[in-house]
Scaffold this active site. Structure first.
Site: not given
Ligand code: IMP
Length: 424
Positions: A13, A16, A38, A40, A303, A331, A413
């Site tokens: 997060d 990127k 996973n 985003g 978060r 910012d 931003g």
């Molecule tokens: P998993 O990848 O769903 O198995 O989650 C394992 C750990 O990675 C957890 O703490 C998730 O919150 C974290 N995680 C997985 N993908 C992301 C992401 O894109 N951003 C931030 N944390 C992530």
């Protein structure tokens, strides 16, 4: 640039999505190499906001080729939904998206097992998308690959064997209902038919592209501290989110990758469980979470937020071989009187300036901080480094010094325009 990797240098997060979108303008190919939906990645274009989970952010640039490499785990349903979302918003996907034959497939039992495991055992705080169980099957050599969706008999045999095992685990360990072979089989054969046009030998595609001097951008997902080897294990994801994954996750040799760029937030965040030495107290947590809109793009979870941790990022500089850094969300710190940077961890009578491997040390340590004066000015409209407040420049210079890595781009931003590229 001929070929570069962009990685998150903290716990994911870092922004990127936006950074990749900017670098993608100069690339020909944009490639995901690990993780799955996973991730985003948020990209804001004008008044439009896109959240991409599986398809490389480069898809938002016309004419760029996007590749999902062999190191990615794919939930075909999520993939098709994302393709439909993009098409519905006027983005051309066909002829621009290529998916590795060797990428592994997330099946319904992976998602259910992820969820049940989270309920039963000590929590990791996963996204419950089935990522860990899918990678576990890959390593155990029982996984189903994208190519298998195109071969009825292969899919049948593998799925039968897997369901026998998974249904038994679901019943005996979790007391849960299993899955019926025929419905999963038909569902996944149908996915195979629908995504067939995107599937190819992406190793060949990428190596040919590099030989033809095309510019390739490897898009890391999650962050280095979530890497299964270099992160805060077991509180990590199940893939190599660090730069090394770009090679194993695509079939492009490491000698063909020219540069590694790390993205860092001006502070630190993490989602899910696990140690976080510089985590804020409740008051500051709430303030920064609201200002930085720190809610997960995939799960919507709040978060956890904390001070910038140079021990974490120095570790990232080393294990990724970072050549350059991009600093995002500067910012968000605009309204703070004083800003802290962590330079080491104290545990017992020892001070660590190298990132410790022990979760016990990471959980029990006290961060050693330096304090810098804040700048108390709105930086979100700044488009030129020279116009940044003096104290903001001092903060960036201190970061650069502690990390011994050049900062090349600063973001203030979510819009493309809120970025400037003056070296610090
Ligand atoms: P998993 O990848 O769903 O198995 O989650 C394992 C750990 O990675 C957890 O703490 C998730 O919150 C974290 N995680 C997985 N993908 C992301 C992401 O894109 N951003 C931030 N944390 C992530």
């Amino acid at each position: 640039m001929p070929s570069s990797v962009i990685v998150g240098a903290q716990w994911g997060d870092e922004g990127k999505g936006k950074v990749i979108d900017i670098f993608a303008a100069k690339a020909d190919y944009i490639v995901r190499y690990q993780g799955g939906n996973n991730a985003g990645h948020t990209v804001v274009i004008g008044d439009d906001s896109f959240i991409l989970h599986l398809i490389p952010s480069g898809i938002l640039h016309k004419k760029k080729i996007c590749v999902i490499g062999n190191g990615v785990v794919i939930d075909p349903r999520a993939l098709l939904e994302e393709i439909e979302m993009l098409k519905g918003r006027g983005i051309k996907v066909d002829g621009r998206l290529f998916i590795s034959e060797e990428a592994h497939v997330i099946l319904p039992y992976h998602k259910l097992l992820d969820e049940l495991k989270e309920q039963k055992k000590k929590k990791i705080g996963t996204t419950k998308k089935g990522i860990g169980p899918c990678y576990a099957d890959k390593v155990a050599r029982s996984g189903i690959r994208i190519i298998d969706l195109l071969e009825e008999d292969t899919l049948r045999d593998k799925l039968r064997a897997n369901l026998e095992e998974k249904n038994s685990v679901l019943a005996k360990t979790y007391g849960a209902d299993g899955f019926e072979f025929i419905s999963v089989y038909n569902e996944y054969l149908d996915y195979g038919r629908k995504i067939k046009k995107y599937i190819c030998n992406t190793k060949r595609l990428l190596n040919d592209a590099i030989d033809a001097k095309k510019r390739v951008l490897f898009e890391g997902a999650q962050g280095t501290l979530l890497d299964v080897d270099y992160g805060t294990y077991p509180f990590v994801t199940s893939s190599n989110s660090s730069a090394g994954g770009a090679s194993t996750g695509t079939g492009v040799g490491p000698n063909k990758i020219d540069k590694v760029i790390g993205v860092v937030k001006a502070y630190t965040t993490r989602v899910g469980e696990g140690p976080f030495p510089t985590e804020f107290d409740d008051l500051l947590m709430d303030k920064i979470r609201q200002k930085g809109k720190e809610f997960g793009a995939t799960t919507g979870r709040p978060r956890r937020c904390g001070w910038f941790d140079s021990v974490v990022v120095r570790h990232s500089v080393m294990v990724n071989g970072l050549d350059e850094l991009v600093v995002t969300k500067l910012d968000v710190l605009d309204e703070l009187d004083t800003i802290k940077i962590c330079t080491g961890y104290r545990f017992g009578d020892k001070v660590y300036d190298d990132f410790p491997s022990s979760i016990k040390v990471l959980t029990g340590c006290r961060p050693v901080y330096e304090e810098l004066p804040g700048w108390l000015k709105d930086t979100s409209g700044i488009t030129d480094y020279s116009r940044l407040p003096v104290n903001a420049k001092k903060y960036l210079k201190r970061m650069q010094y502690l990390l011994n890595t050049k900062i090349v781009l600063i973001s203030v931003g979510s819009k493309r325009s809120q970025t400037f590229s003056k070296g610090v």
